[in-house]
Scaffold this motif. Structure first.
Motif, PDB file in Angstrom:
ATOM      1  N   ARG A  97       0.894  -1.286  -0.220  1.00  0.00           N
ATOM      2  CA  ARG A  97       0.021  -0.079  -0.100  1.00  0.00           C
ATOM      3  C   ARG A  97       0.881   1.231   0.187  1.00  0.00           C
ATOM      4  O   ARG A  97       0.499   2.449  -0.604  1.00  0.00           O
ATOM      5  N   TYR A  98       2.002   1.167   0.688  1.00  0.00           N
ATOM      6  CA  TYR A  98       3.021   2.165   0.644  1.00  0.00           C
ATOM      7  C   TYR A  98       4.281   2.208   0.024  1.00  0.00           C
ATOM      8  O   TYR A  98       4.710   0.758  -0.422  1.00  0.00           O
ATOM      9  N   GLY A 321      -4.329   4.495   3.085  1.00  0.00           N
ATOM     10  CA  GLY A 321      -3.251   4.373   4.289  1.00  0.00           C
ATOM     11  C   GLY A 321      -3.687   5.309   5.682  1.00  0.00           C
ATOM     12  O   GLY A 321      -4.828   5.570   5.530  1.00  0.00           O
TER      13      GLY A 321
END
Length: 334
Positions: A97-98, A321
């Motif tokens: 996700r990051y 996030g």
């Protein structure tokens, strides 16, 4: 038993009838709990069972783990995948996700199953253990993704793996030149401290810095046995962080949060994150509004050391996030 004392629990309880036999589930609640068990997994370890006061209908430990018929009621705002893992899964077992970090989910089994878990549709005793080819594909993905500097083992609970398997996995990740940090998320040290054996602690001795995020939501979870397990991990060089979820009826008062964060520090655990509840199906009874959460943290400012201060965070929708929630402060105020 004749004197009304519940029998001592010696093994993990995995069904409503086992919970009832142990004195942890009232007979009237059995039909509803059976309906919940048909959809979601149940597990209460002996260590957790020993913390529950069966005479207290509002016991904060029981509330986290004992099934309730309310879990089958889905509120309009609740989502099947509230953290949106699916769209960010390049290969099975990996969530990216990051840009600079990624999750590795080697299994989906846990020592206990929280009634508010955002992955409770997926976790369970079947384990969801990655096969050897699936694990190889996941590790190959990390090797081929140089932007990822931090590998985060979660699940499920990675400390449920055998020390041999866990050490091999961490060794493979630590050997990658781009990986600078390893992290593990676990309930084991507080929910099943007996699993933190010398062999498990040795498996966590790695060539790269390793951080263990211990999930606990109430001060009572930090028993003498849990403190001993955490001390063993600290001696192995593991940096201990604490993460909690703000939960109605568990820690939704300034006093409960203060006690929790102080208990963490006494056990060598630095409070790291206080999570706003993720809107998983059937979890509305645990929800605390954000403004109330901010007010609770404001009430703690000045009452506890900065070491006890976590970041209050919430997952953004669609996998955006985490974002910090505050509270905000006026630097000029007297």
């Amino acid at each position: 038993m004749p004197d009304g004392t519940p029998p001592r629990v010696t093994r993990t309880l995995t069904s409503p009838r086992a919970l009832q036999a142990a004195g942890l589930l009232p007979a009237a609640a059995l039909p509803g709990a059976e309906a919940v068990a048909a959809r979601y997994s149940i597990a209460v370890t002996p260590a957790v069972a020993a913390l529950i006061d069966p005479a207290d209908p509002a016991d904060p430990i029981a509330r986290q783990y004992i099934p309730d018929a309310a879990e089958l009621l889905t509120a309009p705002h609740e989502l099947d995948d509230p953290t949106a893992d699916g769209p960010f899964t390049p290969v099975k077992g990996v969530v990216h996700r990051y840009p600079d970090r990624a999750l590795l989910k080697p299994l989906l089994a846990c020592p206990v199953y929280c009634r508010f878990c955002f992955r409770r549709e997926a976790v369970g005793p079947d384990g969801g253990l990655l096969t050897e080819p699936e694990l190889e594909a996941a590790l190959d993905w990390f090797a081929a993704t140089p932007a990822v500097r931090e590998a985060i083992l979660t699940g499920g609970d990675p400390l449920m793996l055998s020390p041999r398997r866990l050490a091999a996995m961490l060794g493979r990740l630590a050997a990658l030149p781009q990986i600078e940090i390893l992290r593990i998320h676990s309930r084991v040290p507080v929910a099943a401290p007996g699993l933190v054996t010398p062999a498990l602690a040795a498996a966590l001795e790695t060539a790269k810095p390793l951080y263990l995020c211990v999930h606990a939501n109430h001060a009572r979870e930090f028993t003498a046995e849990a403190a001993g397990a955490l001390a063993r991990l600290a001696r192995a060089g593991v940096v201990l962080l604490g993460q909690s979820v703000l939960l109605r009826g568990v820690n939704d008062s300034a006093e409960a949060l203060e006690a929790l964060f102080r208990a963490m520090l006494r056990a060598r655990v630095k409070p790291y994150y206080l999570h706003q509840l993720d809107p998983a199906p059937g979890t509305a009874r645990f929800a605390v509004p954000v403004e109330e959460g901010r007010a609770l943290l404001r009430a703690l400012r000045g009452r506890v050391t900065g070491l006890a201060w976590p970041t209050y965070v919430q997952e953004r929708p669609a996998g955006g996030g985490k974002v910090p929630l505050g509270p905000e402060w006026d630097a000029k105020a007297g």
